[in-house]
Design an enzyme around this catalytic site. Structure first.
Site, short mmCIF file in Angstrom:
data_model
loop_
_atom_site.label_atom_id
_atom_site.label_comp_id
_atom_site.label_asym_id
_atom_site.label_seq_id
_atom_site.Cartn_x
_atom_site.Cartn_y
_atom_site.Cartn_z
N ARG A 67 -0.99 -20.77 1.61
CA ARG A 67 -1.83 -19.59 1.36
C ARG A 67 -1.26 -18.74 0.22
O ARG A 67 -2.03 -18.14 -0.56
CB ARG A 67 -1.92 -18.77 2.65
CG ARG A 67 -2.86 -17.57 2.59
CD ARG A 67 -3.07 -17.01 3.99
NE ARG A 67 -4.01 -15.88 4.02
CZ ARG A 67 -3.64 -14.61 4.16
NH1 ARG A 67 -2.35 -14.29 4.30
NH2 ARG A 67 -4.54 -13.64 4.19
N HIS A 71 -3.26 -17.03 -3.02
CA HIS A 71 -3.28 -15.59 -3.26
C HIS A 71 -2.55 -15.22 -4.55
O HIS A 71 -2.82 -14.17 -5.12
CB HIS A 71 -2.68 -14.86 -2.06
CG HIS A 71 -3.63 -14.77 -0.91
ND1 HIS A 71 -3.71 -13.67 -0.08
CD2 HIS A 71 -4.56 -15.65 -0.44
CE1 HIS A 71 -4.64 -13.88 0.85
NE2 HIS A 71 -5.17 -15.08 0.64
N ASP A 72 -1.65 -16.07 -5.00
CA ASP A 72 -1.01 -15.82 -6.28
C ASP A 72 -1.94 -16.19 -7.43
O ASP A 72 -2.17 -15.40 -8.35
CB ASP A 72 0.29 -16.62 -6.39
CG ASP A 72 1.00 -16.38 -7.72
OD1 ASP A 72 1.14 -15.20 -8.11
OD2 ASP A 72 1.40 -17.36 -8.38
N VAL A 75 -5.03 -14.02 -8.62
CA VAL A 75 -4.75 -12.70 -9.19
C VAL A 75 -3.93 -12.87 -10.46
O VAL A 75 -2.77 -13.23 -10.42
CB VAL A 75 -3.98 -11.81 -8.18
CG1 VAL A 75 -3.71 -10.43 -8.77
CG2 VAL A 75 -4.77 -11.70 -6.88
N GLY A 77 -3.75 -15.19 -12.49
CA GLY A 77 -3.23 -16.53 -12.72
C GLY A 77 -2.01 -16.86 -11.88
O GLY A 77 -1.47 -16.02 -11.16
N ASP A 79 1.29 -16.97 -11.53
CA ASP A 79 2.43 -16.40 -12.26
C ASP A 79 3.47 -15.74 -11.36
O ASP A 79 4.34 -15.03 -11.84
CB ASP A 79 1.93 -15.37 -13.27
CG ASP A 79 1.19 -14.20 -12.61
OD1 ASP A 79 1.05 -14.19 -11.37
OD2 ASP A 79 0.74 -13.29 -13.35
N GLU A 93 1.66 -6.43 -4.90
CA GLU A 93 0.43 -7.01 -4.36
C GLU A 93 0.53 -7.26 -2.85
O GLU A 93 -0.48 -7.47 -2.19
CB GLU A 93 0.10 -8.31 -5.08
CG GLU A 93 -0.20 -8.15 -6.56
CD GLU A 93 -0.29 -9.47 -7.30
OE1 GLU A 93 -0.43 -10.53 -6.64
OE2 GLU A 93 -0.20 -9.47 -8.54
N ASN A 99 -3.29 -9.21 1.73
CA ASN A 99 -1.91 -9.64 1.96
C ASN A 99 -1.18 -8.82 3.02
O ASN A 99 -0.26 -9.33 3.68
CB ASN A 99 -1.12 -9.56 0.65
CG ASN A 99 -1.70 -10.45 -0.42
OD1 ASN A 99 -2.13 -11.56 -0.16
ND2 ASN A 99 -1.71 -9.95 -1.66
N HIS A 198 -8.15 -24.31 5.54
CA HIS A 198 -8.25 -23.65 6.84
C HIS A 198 -8.15 -24.62 8.01
O HIS A 198 -8.27 -24.23 9.16
CB HIS A 198 -9.56 -22.86 6.94
CG HIS A 198 -9.59 -21.65 6.07
ND1 HIS A 198 -10.73 -20.89 5.87
CD2 HIS A 198 -8.62 -21.05 5.34
CE1 HIS A 198 -10.45 -19.88 5.04
NE2 HIS A 198 -9.18 -19.97 4.71
N THR A 199 -7.91 -25.89 7.70
CA THR A 199 -7.68 -26.86 8.76
C THR A 199 -6.33 -26.63 9.43
O THR A 199 -6.07 -27.14 10.53
CB THR A 199 -7.75 -28.30 8.22
OG1 THR A 199 -7.63 -29.22 9.30
CG2 THR A 199 -6.64 -28.57 7.22
N ASP A 253 -6.26 -32.11 8.19
CA ASP A 253 -7.25 -33.18 8.24
C ASP A 253 -8.65 -32.61 8.04
O ASP A 253 -8.81 -31.42 7.74
CB ASP A 253 -7.15 -33.96 9.56
CG ASP A 253 -7.35 -33.08 10.79
OD1 ASP A 253 -7.99 -32.00 10.68
OD2 ASP A 253 -6.86 -33.45 11.87
#
Length: 327
Positions: A67, A71-72, A75, A77, A79, A93, A99, A198-199, A253
């Site tokens: 995750r 989330h990186d 925002v 790119g 980085d 952030e 977050n 989200h599996t 899966d």
């Protein structure tokens, strides 16, 4: 005469090639899976060692590290801006809505960075560590592998506003989510495939409570909704956690897609993939029918996501500490 013409053509080609090389170098260069082959050949092994120990201690950590990559990258790119703590003019952030009280795994990345700094001082960027940790986490959970493009550098700034506005939210409409993806160069195929993350992992009660109370949400199986209500009350319990795939919660899966088709998707952002767009519904059905098709597309899409606006060449820096810019 012919000899002079040939020599002139060769000179022009050489000059053009030299100019191109200089241009690539001065404008930032490009990513490559072999970026650390000479400068830090043990980088992959070190990341694998630290991440595998962390996931063995807590299987949920695989989803948490994966995750962080999302989330990186969404925002400014890929980085490592997400890893910066507040201070010295930086507003982290980590405190943004997507977050706050949910992004985790920073300590594991600190451990990876510490080990890499001992082996290869100031060589491997925090941005690349996030990308490598995401791949290792996915594989450890039983998911696909891919060649991680490397050579990113770390930003010297964070983007609190971007973190609040550019990360897809669990309650967004389908069109809003798709717009968030297309804004960074991803398409509807990437959206559906990458949602398959989200599996694994958990979701907080606060992320799906609105589907359980008030006007009945008939896009959710009512028996499934009743089970969720037992741990997600009308008020309170915001941080109560629920596995997003109740069939194989720790295994990467395609059961996630099967759950969507059974009206047992926890988040609104998952449910809308099957109820708001014909193309996305077709992709959900395709991935539900074939784990192989899902894995193949997921690998392609996450490589594409990992290439969003990287800092390369002389831009940015290689942080010594992932939580703070170099001083």
């Amino acid at each position: 005469m012919a000899s002079k013409s040939i020599n002139l053509i060769i000179s022009i080609v050489v000059l053009a090639f030299a100019t191109l090389c200089f241009s690539q170098s001065s404008n930032g260069g490009s990513l490559s899976p072999q970026f650390y082959a000479r400068s830090c050949p043990q980088a992959h092994k070190i990341v694998h060692s630290v991440v595998s120990r962390a996931v063995a201690r807590e299987p949920r950590m695989a989803a948490s590290l994966l995750r962080l990559h999302f989330h990186d990258c969404f925002v400014q790119g890929c980085d490592a801006s997400l890893l910066l703590d507040s201070g010295n003019g930086i507003v982290s952030e980590k405190g943004a809505v997507p977050n706050n009280n949910s992004a985790r795994g920073f300590d594991v990345l600190d451990q990876v960075k510490s080990a890499l700094e001992k082996a290869c001082p100031q060589t491997v960027s925090c941005a690349d560590i996030i990308a490598l940790a995401a791949r290792e986490s996915t594989v450890l959970a039983g998911g696909p592998s891919w060649d991680v493009q490397l050579g990113r550098r770390d930003s010297r700034s964070a983007n609190f506003s971007g973190a609040n506005n550019n990360i897809p939210a669990p309650n967004n409409t389908f069109q809003t989510i798709l717009s968030t993806y297309t804004r960074v160069g991803l398409d509807i195929v990437d959206l559906v495939a990458l949602s398959g993350s989200h599996t694994i992992g958990n979701s907080r009660c606060t992320s799906f409570r609105q589907r359980l109370y008030g006007q009945p949400d008939f896009t959710m199986d009512q028996n499934y909704a009743a089970r969720l209500r037992t741990g997600c009350p009308r008020s309170g319990g915001d941080q109560n956690l629920f596995v997003m795939d109740f069939i194989t919660p720790a295994k990467f899966d395609n059961n996630y897609f099967k759950n969507i088709l059974s009206s047992e998707a926890m988040l609104n952002s998952d449910e809308v993939l099957a109820t708001r767009n014909k193309m996305s519904l077709g992709l959900v059905r395709k991935f539900a029918a074939s784990n192989e098709a899902f894995f193949q597309q997921y690998a392609k899409s996450i490589v594409k996501m990992g290439s969003i606006s990287p800092l390369t060449g002389s831009r940015g820096e290689i942080r010594r500490n992932c939580r703070a810019v170099n001083t």
